[in-house]
Design a protein around this motif. Sequence first.
Motif, PDB file in Angstrom:
ATOM      1  N   ASP A 297       3.736  60.705 -11.727  1.00 58.92           N
ATOM      2  CA  ASP A 297       3.859  61.941 -12.502  1.00 58.92           C
ATOM      3  C   ASP A 297       4.244  61.744 -13.963  1.00 58.92           C
ATOM      4  OD1 ASP A 297       6.420  61.112 -12.109  1.00 58.92           O
ATOM      5  OD2 ASP A 297       7.127  62.922 -11.099  1.00 58.92           O
TER       6      ASP A 297
ATOM      7  N   THR B 289      -3.389  70.453 -13.806  1.00 60.46           N
ATOM      8  CA  THR B 289      -2.560  71.522 -13.266  1.00 60.46           C
ATOM      9  C   THR B 289      -3.111  72.012 -11.933  1.00 60.46           C
ATOM     10  OG1 THR B 289      -1.965  72.207 -15.506  1.00 60.46           O
ATOM     11  CG2 THR B 289      -1.606  73.816 -13.752  1.00 60.46           C
TER      12      THR B 289
ATOM     13  N   GLU C 270       5.229  80.302  -7.904  1.00 61.11           N
ATOM     14  CA  GLU C 270       6.413  79.453  -7.960  1.00 61.11           C
ATOM     15  C   GLU C 270       6.388  78.382  -6.864  1.00 61.11           C
ATOM     16  OE1 GLU C 270       6.461  82.749  -7.812  1.00 61.11           O
ATOM     17  OE2 GLU C 270       7.018  83.278  -9.861  1.00 61.11           O
TER      18      GLU C 270
ATOM     19  N   ASP D  63       3.050  73.865  -5.670  1.00 61.75           N
ATOM     20  CA  ASP D  63       3.472  72.574  -6.181  1.00 61.75           C
ATOM     21  C   ASP D  63       3.157  71.490  -5.157  1.00 61.75           C
ATOM     22  OD1 ASP D  63       5.341  73.030  -4.184  1.00 61.75           O
ATOM     23  OD2 ASP D  63       6.984  73.461  -5.568  1.00 61.75           O
ATOM     24  N   ARG D  64       3.697  70.310  -5.373  1.00 61.40           N
ATOM     25  CA  ARG D  64       3.438  69.200  -4.452  1.00 61.40           C
ATOM     26  C   ARG D  64       3.951  69.494  -3.041  1.00 61.40           C
ATOM     27  NH1 ARG D  64       4.016  66.560  -9.389  1.00 61.40           N
ATOM     28  NH2 ARG D  64       2.543  64.843  -9.755  1.00 61.40           N
TER      29      ARG D  64
ATOM     30  N   GLU E 232       2.069  73.813 -10.457  1.00 61.71           N
ATOM     31  CA  GLU E 232       2.761  72.682 -11.062  1.00 61.71           C
ATOM     32  C   GLU E 232       1.851  71.909 -12.014  1.00 61.71           C
ATOM     33  OE1 GLU E 232       5.246  68.658  -9.701  1.00 61.71           O
ATOM     34  OE2 GLU E 232       4.522  70.085  -8.200  1.00 61.71           O
ATOM     35  N   GLN E 233       2.420  71.511 -13.146  1.00 61.22           N
ATOM     36  CA  GLN E 233       1.740  70.589 -14.058  1.00 61.22           C
ATOM     37  C   GLN E 233       1.921  69.180 -13.495  1.00 61.22           C
ATOM     38  OE1 GLN E 233       3.711  71.561 -17.775  1.00 61.22           O
ATOM     39  NE2 GLN E 233       2.031  72.885 -18.380  1.00 61.22           N
ATOM     40  N   LEU E 234       0.830  68.617 -12.999  1.00 63.47           N
ATOM     41  CA  LEU E 234       0.929  67.406 -12.199  1.00 63.47           C
ATOM     42  C   LEU E 234       1.040  66.131 -13.015  1.00 63.47           C
ATOM     43  CD1 LEU E 234      -1.822  68.352  -9.610  1.00 63.47           C
ATOM     44  CD2 LEU E 234       0.659  68.516  -9.293  1.00 63.47           C
TER      45      LEU E 234
END
Length: 307
Positions: free
Chosen positions: A151, A180, A192, A195-196, A268-270
């Motif tokens: 990441d 993203t 929210e 994400d991962r 999430e910004q990966l």
Amino acid sequence: MGETIPIAVPRKGRPLESVLDRLARRLEQPTLADEISSTLRHEKALTKGTLEPDEPNVYHRLADYSTVDDPTAPEYTLLRDDRAGKPRRIVFDSVTIPLADIDAIDTDADVQLIGREEPFRALRTHEFALGFDSADLILEEVVTLRPEPLDRIEAINARIDPADTDVRVITGLGDTVYHTLMATPDVAPAAEGLDRDFLEAYEGPLCIEPRYERLVQAVLGTRTLDGVDFQYPNGHREEEAAIAEHGLGVYLTVTGSTARDHGLLLGEQLFPSETVLLENRSETTDAVDAVRALLNDTDLETELAVE
């Protein structure tokens, strides 16, 4: 005359502009950097058809831009663009920058910027000791795939097998856009939670660009992708539209406005897609080390780990 240090750089686009911004500050070349950037932005607008050329003959414009008898003035060349009709596009070729008058470096070497379509690969084949390229290409080609995610730019070197390449990342230039996670509300009702951790429990399609398959595997980690089925945009369809069709995907975005136009939530910004300074350690000299230190924004002791 001192040593000439060739540096591989991108031929056009955001990565080249980021390199030129760094050179403007570190090599005291704001006028040269602005000249190259302005010329290429103008030519991009002509290629896209958003401007009408005063001189329609691309070869005449190329001759006007290039100064072949003065290496310290920029030269340009022509490439076929991948747009409809494959128009010829003027891109950066080369320029030489003397370093003797720069107070921050004690060398009489010159730096020669040389445009390459894929600078990273030119370093891998030992054509250059120094170069700039997108971190994405390194993830696509040489990083080791592991169960754990990748990441940060700073973690790339630890994933490079020394037997595979001598090239290492020195520093990022900060021109960051992010790969993203995106989803439709019916797949991920709350952004929210997109994400991962969401992907750990998810099973189903994940839409990505085909060339990013290995990159996405590295960024997300192979454990996260258990039960995930990669899907790809068909033909020339817009990536965000394809992601909306499949419900979930990963794509580069700056503001996310196009994704939202397709009803997608941004998660999430990966991983940062960033231009990085690269070095082939087997090709270094004292002069190369001095230039590398000058191009880097940090002291040598605080550079990214390269072992």
